[in-house]
Design a protein around this motif. Structure first.
Motif, short mmCIF file in Angstrom:
data_model
loop_
_atom_site.label_atom_id
_atom_site.label_comp_id
_atom_site.label_asym_id
_atom_site.label_seq_id
_atom_site.Cartn_x
_atom_site.Cartn_y
_atom_site.Cartn_z
N MET A 1 0.85 -1.18 0.00
CA MET A 1 0.00 0.00 0.00
C MET A 1 0.89 1.24 0.00
N ASN A 58 -3.25 0.56 -4.25
CA ASN A 58 -2.94 -0.85 -4.05
C ASN A 58 -1.75 -1.23 -4.92
N TRP A 87 -11.67 -3.14 0.34
CA TRP A 87 -10.38 -2.91 0.99
C TRP A 87 -10.53 -2.43 2.44
#
Length: 151
Positions: A1, A58, A87
């Motif tokens: 991330m 992502n 998410w």
């Protein structure tokens, strides 16, 4: 991330994510016309011009989260902390919130959410925010305002 500042080119994707992320809030009130679902791209652009807008990417480079803040005097006003439904509960919201607090470098941070958004309130309280007022918007909607000392 990866979390970094959004660019103008990201604003439409962030607005699309906002529309998706706020569906759960709309369901809490059985109201598809809550303000975040009616915001326009020019309005997002205006927020971008006046403050800080972060994005969470992502591993594929897709925006899966975002947060905004406007810093005035000693307070950072934080808003629209959003994470893609697929998410959520992976620490993205926490990371976005902590990152924007660091970038703003103000004595206090303030945000608000619906009193029905129990998950949001728990997240904010876990990160050190405390409620300091509630405000009725209408018969159905009440906002709780939370603040945190950031120094």
């Amino acid at each position: 991330m990866i979390i970094k500042k959004a660019t103008e080119d990201d604003l439409q994707e962030i607005l699309d994510l906002q529309y998706l992320a706020y569906q759960s809030e709309a369901k809490l009130f059985n109201d598809p016309d809550i303000p975040p679902l009616k915001q326009t791209l020019p309005e997002v652009y205006s927020e971008y011009e006046k403050g800080i807008l972060l994005k969470a990417l992502n591993e594929d480079g897709k925006i899966v989260g975002s947060v905004r803040a406007v810093c005035n005097d000693d307070t950072a006003y934080i808003g629209k902390l959003i994470v893609h439904p697929d998410w959520q509960r992976k620490g993205i919201g926490t990371r976005l919130l902590l990152e924007i607090e660091q970038l703003c470098q103000r004595e206090r941070c303030e945000l608000f959410t619906s009193t029905r958004s129990i998950g949001n309130i728990k997240l904010y309280e876990r990160l050190g925010y405390v409620s300091f007022k509630e405000m009725a918007v209408n018969d159905e909607l009440r906002f709780v305002y939370l603040e945190k000392s950031c120094r």
